[in-house]
Design a protein around this motif. Structure first.
Motif, short mmCIF file in Angstrom:
data_model
loop_
_atom_site.label_atom_id
_atom_site.label_comp_id
_atom_site.label_asym_id
_atom_site.label_seq_id
_atom_site.Cartn_x
_atom_site.Cartn_y
_atom_site.Cartn_z
N SER A 29 0.85 -1.18 0.00
CA SER A 29 0.00 0.00 0.00
C SER A 29 0.89 1.23 0.00
O SER A 29 2.07 1.17 0.35
N SER A 30 0.31 2.35 -0.37
CA SER A 30 1.10 3.59 -0.41
C SER A 30 1.55 4.03 0.97
O SER A 30 2.49 4.80 1.10
N SER A 53 7.69 2.58 0.14
CA SER A 53 6.65 3.60 0.21
C SER A 53 7.26 4.98 0.43
O SER A 53 6.88 5.96 -0.23
N SER A 57 7.20 8.08 -2.25
CA SER A 57 6.62 9.34 -1.77
C SER A 57 7.59 10.50 -1.96
O SER A 57 7.18 11.60 -2.35
N ASP A 60 7.56 11.40 -5.58
CA ASP A 60 6.37 12.21 -5.88
C ASP A 60 6.55 13.65 -5.42
O ASP A 60 6.21 14.59 -6.13
N ASP A 69 2.82 16.35 -11.82
CA ASP A 69 1.77 15.69 -11.03
C ASP A 69 2.32 14.68 -10.04
O ASP A 69 1.70 14.37 -9.04
N GLY A 70 3.45 14.09 -10.32
CA GLY A 70 4.05 13.05 -9.48
C GLY A 70 5.02 12.26 -10.32
O GLY A 70 5.10 12.43 -11.54
N HIS A 87 4.15 3.15 -9.29
CA HIS A 87 2.78 3.20 -8.78
C HIS A 87 1.96 2.07 -9.39
O HIS A 87 2.06 1.79 -10.58
N GLY A 89 -1.74 1.79 -9.48
CA GLY A 89 -3.00 2.45 -9.14
C GLY A 89 -2.73 3.64 -8.26
O GLY A 89 -1.60 4.10 -8.12
N SER A 90 -3.79 4.12 -7.63
CA SER A 90 -3.65 5.35 -6.84
C SER A 90 -3.18 5.12 -5.41
O SER A 90 -2.65 6.02 -4.79
N ASP A 91 -3.33 3.89 -4.90
CA ASP A 91 -2.98 3.69 -3.50
C ASP A 91 -2.10 2.47 -3.23
O ASP A 91 -2.02 1.98 -2.12
N LEU A 119 -3.62 -4.43 -11.52
CA LEU A 119 -4.82 -3.59 -11.60
C LEU A 119 -6.00 -4.37 -12.16
O LEU A 119 -7.13 -4.20 -11.71
#
Length: 160
Positions: A29-30, A53, A57, A60, A69-70, A87, A89-91, A119
């Motif tokens: 997970s993020s 993580s 981060s 980003d 954006d990242g 990444h 996905g988003s999380d 995904l």
């Protein structure tokens, strides 16, 4: 219902088995919690998740400082290994750890392909859960929104 975590773990195991120079693959997970993990050597998944993580981060944050954006990926190389973070996905994020002999382009190619597969597995489970929820009787369903909960309470009150 399929368990995407187990499916992701199997997919990562197959990747590590197929690619000789790939030592480990980790989905986390993020916020740094391991979701699925496979390795051909002993690597601590919890610590690795937290470090990966943090690294992504930081990537980003650096990208955002540059009006972007990242970041898309973070790559680190040491004397004996290469680590690619991307990444998922988003999380979530995917980390691949390979021997230095594994070409960077090959490592990033594996990472992008695995993210697509992961995904797809996650979306499949979410779709299955949605279908199962819709097949339940209205009184057994989880309310999707506050409005639906209010309507259900009002309906039950009228039925009494």
């Amino acid at each position: 219902m399929s368990n995407y975590k187990e499916a992701c773990r199997r997919e990562l195991e197959q990747l590590v088995e197929r690619e000789y120079h790939l030592d480990a693959a980790l989905l986390c997970s993020s916020d740094g919690l391991p979701v699925a993990y496979a390795a051909s050597r002993d690597i601590e998944a919890d610590a690795l998740s937290a470090m990966c993580s943090s690294m992504l981060s930081l990537g980003d944050a650096l990208a955002i400082q540059g009006d972007d954006d990242g970041c898309i990926q973070v790559v680190t190389q040491s004397k004996n290994q290469t680590v690619a973070l991307i990444h998922a996905g988003s999380d979530m994020l995917l980390a691949l750890i390979g021997a230095r002999d594994l070409k960077l382009g090959m490592l990033l190619g594996h990472a992008r392909k695995e993210v697509d597969i992961i995904l797809e597995l996650i979306n499949k489970q979410q779709h299955e859960e949605k279908v199962q929820e819709q097949q339940k009787a209205p009184e057994e369903r989880k309310p999707a929104m506050l409005e639906e909960l209010v309507k259900r309470v009002m309906q039950e009150a009228q039925n009494r």
